[in-house]
Design a protein around this motif. Structure first.
Motif, PDB file in Angstrom:
ATOM      1  N   UNK A 128      16.006  15.989  23.012  1.00 33.65           N
ATOM      2  CA  UNK A 128      16.062  17.078  22.039  1.00 33.65           C
ATOM      3  C   UNK A 128      16.435  18.397  22.699  1.00 33.65           C
ATOM      4  N   UNK A 129      15.922  18.647  23.902  1.00 31.88           N
ATOM      5  CA  UNK A 129      16.283  19.886  24.593  1.00 31.88           C
ATOM      6  C   UNK A 129      17.756  19.884  25.015  1.00 31.88           C
ATOM      7  N   UNK A 130      18.240  18.712  25.474  1.00 32.22           N
ATOM      8  CA  UNK A 130      19.664  18.624  25.821  1.00 32.22           C
ATOM      9  C   UNK A 130      20.532  18.848  24.599  1.00 32.22           C
ATOM     10  N   UNK A 131      20.111  18.269  23.475  1.00 31.25           N
ATOM     11  CA  UNK A 131      20.822  18.478  22.210  1.00 31.25           C
ATOM     12  C   UNK A 131      20.832  19.970  21.864  1.00 31.25           C
ATOM     13  N   UNK A 132      19.712  20.670  22.091  1.00 34.25           N
ATOM     14  CA  UNK A 132      19.627  22.096  21.778  1.00 34.25           C
ATOM     15  C   UNK A 132      20.609  22.908  22.610  1.00 34.25           C
ATOM     16  N   UNK A 133      20.692  22.571  23.899  1.00 35.05           N
ATOM     17  CA  UNK A 133      21.606  23.316  24.769  1.00 35.05           C
ATOM     18  C   UNK A 133      23.056  23.116  24.316  1.00 35.05           C
TER      19      UNK A 133
ATOM     20  N   UNK B 149      25.574  26.053  22.751  1.00 36.65           N
ATOM     21  CA  UNK B 149      26.872  26.395  23.343  1.00 36.65           C
ATOM     22  C   UNK B 149      27.986  26.299  22.302  1.00 36.65           C
ATOM     23  N   UNK B 150      27.885  25.301  21.405  1.00 40.46           N
ATOM     24  CA  UNK B 150      28.972  25.081  20.450  1.00 40.46           C
ATOM     25  C   UNK B 150      28.907  26.006  19.244  1.00 40.46           C
TER      26      UNK B 150
ATOM     27  N   UNK C  14      17.083  29.521  22.347  1.00 41.73           N
ATOM     28  CA  UNK C  14      16.719  28.381  23.187  1.00 41.73           C
ATOM     29  C   UNK C  14      15.257  28.453  23.617  1.00 41.73           C
ATOM     30  N   UNK C  15      14.750  29.656  23.889  1.00 42.42           N
ATOM     31  CA  UNK C  15      13.347  29.795  24.270  1.00 42.42           C
ATOM     32  C   UNK C  15      12.435  29.390  23.109  1.00 42.42           C
ATOM     33  N   UNK C  16      12.791  29.825  21.889  1.00 43.01           N
ATOM     34  CA  UNK C  16      11.987  29.454  20.721  1.00 43.01           C
ATOM     35  C   UNK C  16      12.019  27.947  20.494  1.00 43.01           C
ATOM     36  N   UNK C  17      13.195  27.333  20.639  1.00 44.57           N
ATOM     37  CA  UNK C  17      13.310  25.880  20.451  1.00 44.57           C
ATOM     38  C   UNK C  17      12.495  25.138  21.506  1.00 44.57           C
TER      39      UNK C  17
ATOM     40  N   UNK D 297      19.881  30.271  10.989  1.00 45.82           N
ATOM     41  CA  UNK D 297      18.739  29.406  11.254  1.00 45.82           C
ATOM     42  C   UNK D 297      18.696  28.932  12.698  1.00 45.82           C
ATOM     43  N   UNK D 298      17.604  28.253  13.031  1.00 42.83           N
ATOM     44  CA  UNK D 298      17.483  27.681  14.365  1.00 42.83           C
ATOM     45  C   UNK D 298      18.357  26.439  14.498  1.00 42.83           C
ATOM     46  N   UNK D 299      18.278  25.828  15.655  1.00 38.40           N
ATOM     47  CA  UNK D 299      19.115  24.671  15.945  1.00 38.40           C
ATOM     48  C   UNK D 299      18.608  23.446  15.197  1.00 38.40           C
ATOM     49  N   UNK D 300      19.510  22.497  14.953  1.00 37.25           N
ATOM     50  CA  UNK D 300      19.151  21.281  14.228  1.00 37.25           C
ATOM     51  C   UNK D 300      18.181  20.409  15.015  1.00 37.25           C
ATOM     52  N   UNK D 301      18.085  20.613  16.309  1.00 31.16           N
ATOM     53  CA  UNK D 301      17.206  19.784  17.130  1.00 31.16           C
ATOM     54  C   UNK D 301      15.732  19.942  16.762  1.00 31.16           C
ATOM     55  N   UNK D 302      15.383  21.017  16.027  1.00 30.79           N
ATOM     56  CA  UNK D 302      13.982  21.195  15.652  1.00 30.79           C
ATOM     57  C   UNK D 302      13.543  20.157  14.609  1.00 30.79           C
ATOM     58  N   UNK D 303      14.489  19.382  14.115  1.00 31.34           N
ATOM     59  CA  UNK D 303      14.098  18.301  13.191  1.00 31.34           C
ATOM     60  C   UNK D 303      13.176  17.291  13.873  1.00 31.34           C
ATOM     61  N   UNK D 304      13.107  17.357  15.206  1.00 31.41           N
ATOM     62  CA  UNK D 304      12.200  16.462  15.924  1.00 31.41           C
ATOM     63  C   UNK D 304      10.735  16.716  15.618  1.00 31.41           C
ATOM     64  N   UNK D 305      10.429  17.864  14.966  1.00 32.78           N
ATOM     65  CA  UNK D 305       9.026  18.135  14.630  1.00 32.78           C
ATOM     66  C   UNK D 305       8.519  17.176  13.557  1.00 32.78           C
ATOM     67  N   UNK D 306       9.405  16.421  12.923  1.00 36.51           N
ATOM     68  CA  UNK D 306       8.937  15.380  12.001  1.00 36.51           C
ATOM     69  C   UNK D 306       7.991  14.409  12.707  1.00 36.51           C
TER      70      UNK D 306
END
Length: 398
Positions: free
Chosen positions: A48-53, A57-58, A69-72, A112-121
């Motif tokens: 998830x962190x790699x996905x966030x980075x 970038x994109x 990135x710090x918040x994520x 909004x924040x990055x889509x990787x935060x969907x991991x909080x499910x």
């Protein structure tokens, strides 16, 4: 005459049921021995962190990538402790998300924040899988508060709002369902262990009590004849040695069964064909006669073993408690549907032998009941003590 209380209205009855269910949920403890951090948790956080980075970038609409990135990272890092500290993980992650969304509302920022935060499910699942009832209720409240705030910040459509709630509630329900399944499986295993312990307790009692009682009787007889007939004392010692050897062999067999690995060659349990070993007369004890009649072939192994153990315990009780007994008559009669066991002795019933509270009679009654049969023990009309057991040929009905 007192009048019966009127029935409760349906809505009130339903309310009481809901209240009871909520109280039960609130008092639910944590599952015992939750697993600690495993490599899968680290792998999930790393992915998830790699996905966030990569996403940071994109994406070109991010104004401050380091802060995002710090918040994520703060949001996703608690996934590492989701099993051992589920409520703390939910509180840290969703408090961070709530703070970010409140800041977005105040600043008028629609990014909004990055889509990787969907991991909080996964945290919603872990909360109901590994948390206590109070933790699950508290954590669910934190999640629902964040859902309200984040939809205010993003102004999503009603359909998207419903979908978001459904995703989190489904994750929570999945965690609760798996938790219930694990609890049920653990309970079934504990019940099976308890039944096995009871069975072992009965077998140990029946086997050891029978042989040790015989050894005690032989020792008493040997002491009585030691001075007047030394040669008979030697014979008694030989019988005691034989009984002790058989007891030790059976104990080793049982211990071997307990310690054997799966697939071991277990020793066969005694059955009706072994009842003849109980016949005869011990030194100073009553004569034991065994009579078998009727249809006794193809009995259930459990029924055959129960008949042997019931007879063994009855003979032991007669030798131990039936004063002045000279004969113990064992009779087993089988027909197409059931087998009847009757054990009679001609002794005088002692107060200790007639007590139904002993472990021997309790175990005998339990054996018969578990197989769907009946059991009775008490003084017989013609004097002495009678044991009667009636067992179905095939054992307990399924």
């Amino acid at each position: 005459m007192l009048s019966a209380d009127p029935p409760l209205p349906r809505w009130r009855y339903a309310g009481q049921m809901v209240t009871k269910a909520l109280r039960s949920l609130w008092a639910e403890p944590r599952p015992a021995n939750p697993p600690g951090r495993v490599w899968r948790d680290g792998a999930l956080v790393a992915v998830l962190l790699a996905w966030s980075v990569v996403e940071a970038v994109l994406r070109e609409d991010l104004t401050s990538r380091p802060l995002v990135l710090a918040a994520v990272f703060v949001v996703l890092a608690p996934l590492w402790w989701r099993r051992t500290h589920p409520l703390a993980a939910v509180a840290i992650s969703f408090a961070t998300l709530t703070a970010v969304d409140v800041a977005r509302i105040l600043a008028g920022d629609e990014t909004g924040l990055l889509m990787s935060i969907s991991g909080v499910l996964v945290l919603a699942y872990s909360l109901f899988r590994w948390g206590a009832g109070r933790e699950a209720a508290t954590g669910l409240g934190i999640i629902l508060v964040w859902l309200v705030i984040t939809h205010v910040a993003d102004l999503t459509s009603p359909a998207d709002t419903v979908a978001a709630y459904a995703f989190f509630l489904f994750a929570a329900a999945l965690g609760a369902a798996i938790r219930y399944h694990a609890h049920t499986r653990t309970r079934d295993i504990d019940e099976a262990k308890a039944r096995e312990r009871e069975q072992l307790a009965r077998d140990l009692h029946d086997m050891v009590a029978h042989h040790v009682s015989g050894i005690a009787i032989q020792a008493q007889a040997g002491r009585a004849v030691a001075t007047s007939h030394p040669e008979r004392a030697a014979e008694v010692l030989a019988v005691i040695e034989d009984s002790a050897s058989r007891t030790l062999t059976e104990l080793r067999t049982m211990v071997g069964v307990l310690r054997a690995s799966e697939g071991a060659d277990f020793a066969p349990r005694p059955g009706v064909a072994d009842l003849g070993r109980l016949a005869g007369q011990a030194e100073g004890g009553p004569q034991v006669d065994v009579e078998l009649s009727g249809e006794l072939d193809d009995l259930s192994p459990a029924v055959g073993a129960a008949l042997y153990r019931l007879t063994q315990e009855s003979v032991t009780n007669a030798r131990r408690h039936a004063r002045y007994a000279t004969r113990v008559a064992v009779r087993v009669v089988g027909d197409a549907e059931r087998v009847q066991l009757t054990v009679d002795d001609d002794g005088a019933v002692s107060t200790t032998g007639g007590s139904p509270s002993g472990y021997g009679l309790v175990g005998m009654r339990e054996r018969a009941k578990l197989l769907g049969g009946t059991f009775h023990a008490g003084p017989s009309a013609g004097g002495g003590w009678r044991v009667e057991a009636m067992l179905p040929r095939a054992g307990a009905p399924r």
